[in-house]
Design a protein around this motif. Structure first.
Motif, mmCIF file in Angstrom:
data_model
loop_
_atom_site.group_PDB
_atom_site.id
_atom_site.type_symbol
_atom_site.label_atom_id
_atom_site.label_comp_id
_atom_site.label_asym_id
_atom_site.label_seq_id
_atom_site.Cartn_x
_atom_site.Cartn_y
_atom_site.Cartn_z
ATOM 1 N N SER A 161 3.131 10.399 -7.106
ATOM 2 C CA SER A 161 3.995 10.821 -8.206
ATOM 3 C C SER A 161 3.195 11.069 -9.482
ATOM 4 O O SER A 161 3.432 12.050 -10.191
ATOM 5 C CB SER A 161 5.062 9.745 -8.442
ATOM 6 N N SER A 162 2.246 10.211 -9.772
ATOM 7 C CA SER A 162 1.443 10.364 -10.982
ATOM 8 C C SER A 162 0.578 11.620 -10.926
ATOM 9 O O SER A 162 0.495 12.370 -11.906
ATOM 10 C CB SER A 162 0.574 9.124 -11.184
ATOM 11 N N VAL A 163 -0.066 11.866 -9.792
ATOM 12 C CA VAL A 163 -0.924 13.046 -9.658
ATOM 13 C C VAL A 163 -0.086 14.318 -9.765
ATOM 14 O O VAL A 163 -0.461 15.266 -10.467
ATOM 15 C CB VAL A 163 -1.719 13.000 -8.337
ATOM 16 N N ARG A 164 1.055 14.337 -9.103
ATOM 17 C CA ARG A 164 1.938 15.503 -9.226
ATOM 18 C C ARG A 164 2.402 15.680 -10.663
ATOM 19 O O ARG A 164 2.533 16.799 -11.154
ATOM 20 C CB ARG A 164 3.138 15.352 -8.292
ATOM 21 N N GLY A 165 2.646 14.557 -11.346
ATOM 22 C CA GLY A 165 3.071 14.610 -12.738
ATOM 23 C C GLY A 165 2.026 15.192 -13.662
ATOM 24 O O GLY A 165 2.349 15.891 -14.632
ATOM 25 N N VAL A 166 0.759 14.912 -13.390
ATOM 26 C CA VAL A 166 -0.317 15.492 -14.199
ATOM 27 C C VAL A 166 -0.251 17.009 -14.122
ATOM 28 O O VAL A 166 -0.391 17.703 -15.133
ATOM 29 C CB VAL A 166 -1.703 14.970 -13.736
ATOM 30 N N ILE A 167 -0.005 17.540 -12.941
ATOM 31 C CA ILE A 167 0.099 18.997 -12.782
ATOM 32 C C ILE A 167 1.330 19.515 -13.503
ATOM 33 O O ILE A 167 1.267 20.505 -14.239
ATOM 34 C CB ILE A 167 0.114 19.386 -11.291
ATOM 35 N N THR A 168 2.462 18.853 -13.315
ATOM 36 C CA THR A 168 3.712 19.289 -13.946
ATOM 37 C C THR A 168 3.603 19.277 -15.470
ATOM 38 O O THR A 168 4.116 20.170 -16.143
ATOM 39 C CB THR A 168 4.872 18.381 -13.495
ATOM 40 N N ASP A 169 2.924 18.261 -16.012
ATOM 41 C CA ASP A 169 2.785 18.142 -17.466
ATOM 42 C C ASP A 169 1.911 19.239 -18.061
ATOM 43 O O ASP A 169 1.985 19.501 -19.258
ATOM 44 C CB ASP A 169 2.189 16.776 -17.831
ATOM 45 N N GLY A 170 1.084 19.852 -17.242
ATOM 46 C CA GLY A 170 0.204 20.918 -17.716
ATOM 47 C C GLY A 170 -1.200 20.409 -17.948
ATOM 48 O O GLY A 170 -1.403 19.314 -18.463
ATOM 49 N N ILE A 171 -2.155 21.196 -17.541
ATOM 50 C CA ILE A 171 -3.565 20.823 -17.620
ATOM 51 C C ILE A 171 -4.300 21.879 -18.434
ATOM 52 O O ILE A 171 -4.103 23.079 -18.221
ATOM 53 C CB ILE A 171 -4.182 20.735 -16.205
ATOM 54 N N ALA A 172 -5.158 21.423 -19.327
ATOM 55 C CA ALA A 172 -5.987 22.356 -20.086
ATOM 56 C C ALA A 172 -7.113 22.848 -19.191
ATOM 57 O O ALA A 172 -7.510 22.147 -18.263
ATOM 58 C CB ALA A 172 -6.556 21.649 -21.318
ATOM 59 N N PRO A 173 -7.634 23.995 -19.420
ATOM 60 C CA PRO A 173 -7.241 24.976 -20.419
ATOM 61 C C PRO A 173 -6.018 25.774 -19.954
ATOM 62 O O PRO A 173 -5.701 25.805 -18.762
ATOM 63 C CB PRO A 173 -8.481 25.867 -20.516
ATOM 64 N N LEU A 178 0.825 -1.206 0.000
ATOM 65 C CA LEU A 178 0.000 0.000 0.000
ATOM 66 C C LEU A 178 0.863 1.261 0.000
ATOM 67 O O LEU A 178 0.512 2.265 -0.636
ATOM 68 C CB LEU A 178 -0.960 -0.009 1.189
ATOM 69 N N GLN A 179 1.995 1.215 0.689
ATOM 70 C CA GLN A 179 2.932 2.347 0.660
ATOM 71 C C GLN A 179 3.446 2.570 -0.768
ATOM 72 O O GLN A 179 3.524 3.705 -1.239
ATOM 73 C CB GLN A 179 4.111 2.095 1.610
ATOM 74 N N ARG A 180 3.799 1.479 -1.452
ATOM 75 C CA ARG A 180 4.278 1.602 -2.833
ATOM 76 C C ARG A 180 3.183 2.166 -3.742
ATOM 77 O O ARG A 180 3.454 3.019 -4.587
ATOM 78 C CB ARG A 180 4.781 0.249 -3.351
ATOM 79 N N VAL A 181 1.952 1.717 -3.558
ATOM 80 C CA VAL A 181 0.834 2.248 -4.344
ATOM 81 C C VAL A 181 0.668 3.739 -4.064
ATOM 82 O O VAL A 181 0.455 4.540 -4.983
ATOM 83 C CB VAL A 181 -0.470 1.476 -4.037
ATOM 84 N N GLY A 182 0.773 4.123 -2.801
ATOM 85 C CA GLY A 182 0.660 5.538 -2.449
ATOM 86 C C GLY A 182 1.713 6.391 -3.131
ATOM 87 O O GLY A 182 1.413 7.461 -3.665
ATOM 88 N N LEU A 183 2.952 5.907 -3.137
ATOM 89 C CA LEU A 183 4.030 6.657 -3.796
ATOM 90 C C LEU A 183 3.811 6.757 -5.300
ATOM 91 O O LEU A 183 4.036 7.810 -5.894
ATOM 92 C CB LEU A 183 5.383 6.009 -3.510
ATOM 93 N N LEU A 184 3.379 5.656 -5.910
ATOM 94 C CA LEU A 184 3.081 5.679 -7.346
ATOM 95 C C LEU A 184 1.990 6.702 -7.658
ATOM 96 O O LEU A 184 2.120 7.499 -8.598
ATOM 97 C CB LEU A 184 2.611 4.296 -7.815
ATOM 98 N N ALA A 185 0.925 6.680 -6.883
ATOM 99 C CA ALA A 185 -0.196 7.590 -7.120
ATOM 100 C C ALA A 185 0.198 9.038 -6.866
ATOM 101 O O ALA A 185 -0.146 9.930 -7.653
ATOM 102 C CB ALA A 185 -1.382 7.193 -6.249
#
Length: 174
Positions: free
Chosen positions: A117-129, A108-115
């Motif tokens: 990182s992914s959520v932060r990555g969505v922001i870093t990648d840029g969100i429309a509009p 569960l800790q590994r899943v938390g870290l994956l999630a």
């Protein structure tokens, strides 16, 4: 070759699986994540506003939490399956459920870290509009005494919102 009968671990395995089923990992922005700038809003409130939008304030929805989790759904499933397998193996090899529960918690800790990182990555990648012209103008002029105006990526100004995204492993709530 004679077959040796070992200890019956059925009850320990049942308890291990029950322990695993009673835990969850939660990804998001805790209310304790602090205030965002001088607005008085918490990062959790700001995250909610951006996830769903606030039409009355001219703020469009820029979902980041659910898309971040959805884009790694297969990885989450794989990690949970591996974790359950490791938990069962640990219970069988140790003869008690404590080792199995620990392996489940690690998964569960590994899943938390994956999630996270992914959520932060969505922001870093840029969100429309993209940012509104007035927001870009305000950022450029607010930061005029700095060497750089900072990022012009939606949801990224100071980085505090993105940094506040975290996870916790906890017992499931009823």
């Amino acid at each position: 070759m004679p077959v040796e009968r070992g200890k019956d671990l059925t009850k320990e395995l049942e308890r291990t699986l029950r322990d695993l089923a009673s835990m969850e990992v939660v990804i998001g922005i805790p209310s304790e994540a602090g205030a965002h700038g001088d607005s008085g809003l918490t990062n959790a409130a700001l995250g909610y506003i951006h996830e769903y939008g606030a039409p009355e304030a001219n703020i469009p929805a820029r979902p980041f939490l659910f898309p971040g989790i959805e884009r790694i759904q297969d990885k989450i499933t794989d990690e949970l399956a591996k974790g359950a397998s490791r938990a069962v193996e640990a219970t069988v090899s140790s003869g008690n459920r404590t080792a199995g529960k620990a392996e489940g918690a690690k998964a569960l800790q590994r899943v938390g870290l994956l999630a996270q990182s992914s959520v932060r990555g969505v922001i870093t990648d840029g969100i429309a509009p993209p940012l509104a012209a007035r927001t870009v103008y305000a950022r450029l002029h607010r930061k005029k005494n700095r060497r750089s105006p900072g990022p012009m990526t939606p949801l990224v100004d100071t980085g505090k919102l993105r940094e506040s995204i975290t996870y916790i492993v906890r017992p499931k709530e009823d």
